[in-house]
Design an enzyme around this catalytic site. Structure first.
Site, PDB file in Angstrom:
ATOM      1  N   HIS A   5      31.961  26.642 -25.351  1.00  0.00           N
ATOM      2  CA  HIS A   5      31.258  26.597 -26.630  1.00  0.00           C
ATOM      3  C   HIS A   5      30.439  27.865 -26.799  1.00  0.00           C
ATOM      4  O   HIS A   5      29.696  28.258 -25.899  1.00  0.00           O
ATOM      5  CB  HIS A   5      30.339  25.374 -26.714  1.00  0.00           C
ATOM      6  CG  HIS A   5      29.676  25.264 -28.047  1.00  0.00           C
ATOM      7  ND1 HIS A   5      30.288  24.666 -29.127  1.00  0.00           N
ATOM      8  CD2 HIS A   5      28.490  25.712 -28.493  1.00  0.00           C
ATOM      9  CE1 HIS A   5      29.498  24.751 -30.185  1.00  0.00           C
ATOM     10  NE2 HIS A   5      28.385  25.385 -29.824  1.00  0.00           N
ATOM     11  N   ASP A  14      23.425  14.253 -35.105  1.00  0.00           N
ATOM     12  CA  ASP A  14      23.405  15.720 -35.189  1.00  0.00           C
ATOM     13  C   ASP A  14      23.959  16.189 -36.529  1.00  0.00           C
ATOM     14  O   ASP A  14      23.481  17.186 -37.078  1.00  0.00           O
ATOM     15  CB  ASP A  14      24.193  16.351 -34.047  1.00  0.00           C
ATOM     16  CG  ASP A  14      24.155  17.875 -34.152  1.00  0.00           C
ATOM     17  OD1 ASP A  14      23.052  18.423 -34.040  1.00  0.00           O
ATOM     18  OD2 ASP A  14      25.194  18.496 -34.420  1.00  0.00           O
ATOM     19  N   ARG A  72      18.302  20.840 -40.862  1.00  0.00           N
ATOM     20  CA  ARG A  72      17.684  22.033 -40.255  1.00  0.00           C
ATOM     21  C   ARG A  72      18.141  23.291 -40.959  1.00  0.00           C
ATOM     22  O   ARG A  72      17.380  24.244 -41.124  1.00  0.00           O
ATOM     23  CB  ARG A  72      18.054  22.106 -38.768  1.00  0.00           C
ATOM     24  CG  ARG A  72      17.335  21.063 -37.925  1.00  0.00           C
ATOM     25  CD  ARG A  72      17.969  20.958 -36.550  1.00  0.00           C
ATOM     26  NE  ARG A  72      18.010  22.235 -35.868  1.00  0.00           N
ATOM     27  CZ  ARG A  72      18.994  22.613 -35.048  1.00  0.00           C
ATOM     28  NH1 ARG A  72      20.019  21.830 -34.800  1.00  0.00           N
ATOM     29  NH2 ARG A  72      18.946  23.790 -34.474  1.00  0.00           N
ATOM     30  N   SER A 121      21.468  19.758 -29.953  1.00  0.00           N
ATOM     31  CA  SER A 121      22.537  19.673 -30.947  1.00  0.00           C
ATOM     32  C   SER A 121      23.880  20.004 -30.293  1.00  0.00           C
ATOM     33  O   SER A 121      24.856  19.246 -30.407  1.00  0.00           O
ATOM     34  CB  SER A 121      22.216  20.662 -32.078  1.00  0.00           C
ATOM     35  OG  SER A 121      23.336  20.934 -32.870  1.00  0.00           O
ATOM     36  N   LYS A 154      26.991  17.065 -28.750  1.00  0.00           N
ATOM     37  CA  LYS A 154      28.395  17.062 -29.202  1.00  0.00           C
ATOM     38  C   LYS A 154      29.342  17.303 -28.030  1.00  0.00           C
ATOM     39  O   LYS A 154      30.386  16.663 -27.928  1.00  0.00           O
ATOM     40  CB  LYS A 154      28.598  18.138 -30.277  1.00  0.00           C
ATOM     41  CG  LYS A 154      27.964  17.733 -31.609  1.00  0.00           C
ATOM     42  CD  LYS A 154      28.073  18.830 -32.640  1.00  0.00           C
ATOM     43  CE  LYS A 154      27.174  19.994 -32.346  1.00  0.00           C
ATOM     44  NZ  LYS A 154      26.772  20.816 -33.457  1.00  0.00           N
TER      45      LYS A 154
HETATM   46  N1  URA Z   1      25.325  25.216 -33.130  1.00  0.00           N
HETATM   47  C1  URA Z   1      25.103  23.880 -33.139  1.00  0.00           C
HETATM   48  O1  URA Z   1      26.014  23.074 -33.011  1.00  0.00           O
HETATM   49  N2  URA Z   1      23.836  23.456 -33.280  1.00  0.00           N
HETATM   50  C2  URA Z   1      22.795  24.275 -33.388  1.00  0.00           C
HETATM   51  O2  URA Z   1      21.678  23.822 -33.495  1.00  0.00           O
HETATM   52  C3  URA Z   1      23.028  25.676 -33.394  1.00  0.00           C
HETATM   53  C4  URA Z   1      24.327  26.127 -33.255  1.00  0.00           C
END
Ligand code: URA
Length: 421
Positions: free
Chosen positions: A77, A158, A165, A180, A184
């Site tokens: 990621h 999220d 956000r 966040s 995931k």
């Molecule tokens: N990517 C995400 O999934 N969440 C964040 O808060 C920032 C980047």
């Protein structure tokens, strides 16, 4: 809870579980969650609070499990950058080396591109893959990689919180970014994870200390949840490769899979592949060989076809192009990732609001990178768009983001640090 955090207090486990759940169900209003998110951004969170917040976000939805697959699972990621097309060559490359890559990916918002937007520029390719098919594709030794959209039931807390956000100036908070991303990735069910934490002007983390803190926090969250996790800190001052856009980036990724492509994209793809294979327990695999002998390309073609795409179809091209030429000779001293990302976004490669369409052919092609010698009149950038009225503002953004100087520029490293548990 809002006033407690505003005044620098710590939130209790039960409070955190309650607020995340109540917000997901719509019982806590957006304005209250915005105030709490701003208080968290300003006051921070302890490691205990971050771990509990992440746990509550995972518990807001379903947690997938791929542990029964016949191959070890591993994912990557990136925290988001400009020209960051690395997933495209990386997922099939790692699959070609024997791991399974079940990746839930996202769409871009603002100046950073999204992997799904890029892949959707391939005619026929679909981001929606039901979980049983995801499992089948990841287990198939001829495919091994699947990059698709997360279902609505994966970390729904999220989804709501990230959208909030994004419009309330509360993205750049280490506890909120870490929870966040990791909620995931943990819910996705991968056994191992490599994080590419971007550092620099085009990243959420502008300096190495904050990037190190974000990486350490995420690695701890992963390890605590039973996911083998490590992170590389990598530079994001200038775009990766020579394109920022959707179809433009797919074309560049295909060049890498064909054994060519820009040096920085190849270097980072191989560095991340080596870490992923080590995390997956296949440290002896040779990703450079799998790239050179066409195995990664075979997996790419199989992966694209399995999701409805035609790997041989011509990629969409924008209807209008505008080339910027160098006004002086010298060395390209600076090319800001943020300026290129914003220009690509304004040209139509990105979206201003969730759900907006993107232009598959839009973006910026870079004919020079920092350190390259340039001569007066040579092309520096080509802007691609279907909406020529966006060109003047994209040009303004880009002009402020580069400089040509008289002196040579020393190359800077791409991989800045490595954070392991
Ligand atoms: N990517 C995400 O999934 N969440 C964040 O808060 C920032 C980047």
């Amino acid at each position: 809870m809002i006033t407690a955090k505003r005044d620098g207090g710590e939130l209790g486990d039960e409070q955190i579980d309650w607020v995340v759940d109540a917000y997901t169900r719509g019982e806590v209003a957006d304005e209250q969650m915005s105030a709490l998110a701003m208080a968290i951004l300003l006051r921070g969170m302890t490691r205990r609070e971050i771990a509990r917040w992440t746990r509550a976000m995972i518990a807001s939805g379903r947690r997938l499990d791929f542990t029964d697959l016949p191959r070890p699972t591993v994912d990557k990621h990136s925290t988001g950058g400009v020209g960051d097309k690395i997933t495209l060559p990386l997922a099939p490359l790692v699959a070609a080396c024997g791991a399974a890559v079940p990746q839930l990916s996202g769409r871009g918002l603002g100046h950073t591109g999204g992997t799904l937007d890029k892949l959707e520029s391939i005619p026929g390719w679909r981001a929606d893959v039901p979980v049983p098919l995801m499992r089948e594709l990841a287990a198939d030794p001829k495919i091994g990689a699947v990059v698709c959209a997360a279902g609505a039931d994966l970390a729904p807390a999220d989804k709501r919180l990230y959208a909030l956000r994004d419009v309330t100036g509360t993205v750049e908070s280490i506890p909120l970014i870490a929870s966040s991303i990791m909620s995931k990735k943990i819910a996705e069910g991968t056994a191992a994870l490599v994080l590419d934490v971007k550092v620099g002007g085009g990243a959420f983390m502008k300096d190495i200390e904050s990037a190190r803190e974000l990486a350490t926090t995420m690695v701890e969250l992963g390890v605590d949840a039973g996911v083998r996790t490590m992170a590389l800190l990598t530079a994001m001052d200038t775009p990766l490769g020579r394109t920022a856009g959707n179809a433009l980036e797919v074309a560049e990724a295909v060049e890498v899979l064909a054994g060519g492509g820009p040096g920085d994209v190849v270097e980072l793809t191989l560095a991340l592949a080596r870490e992923m294979l080590a995390q997956a327990g296949i440290p002896d695999a040779d990703p450079a060989a799998a790239l050179a002998d066409g195995r990664a390309m075979d997996h790419w073609r199989a992966m694209i076809s399995a999701q409805g795409g035609d790997p041989d179809a011509p990629l969409p091209e924008a209807r209008h192009r505008e080339t910027v030429i160098a006004a002086a000779s010298g060395t390209l001293a600076r090319l800001d990732a943020m300026a290129v990302g914003l220009a690509a976004w304004r040209l139509g490669a990105g979206r201003a609001r969730q759900g907006d369409p993107v232009q598959p052919g839009a973006g910026v092609e870079l004919h020079a990178k920092p350190g390259d010698a340039v001569t007066t009149g040579q092309p520096l950038f080509t802007l691609h768009t279907d909406t020529p009225d966006t060109i003047p503002v994209a040009l303004d953004t880009l002009r402020a983001g580069y400089a040509i100087g008289p002196d040579p520029v020393a190359p800077t490293p791409l991989v800045l640090d490595r954070i392991a548990p």
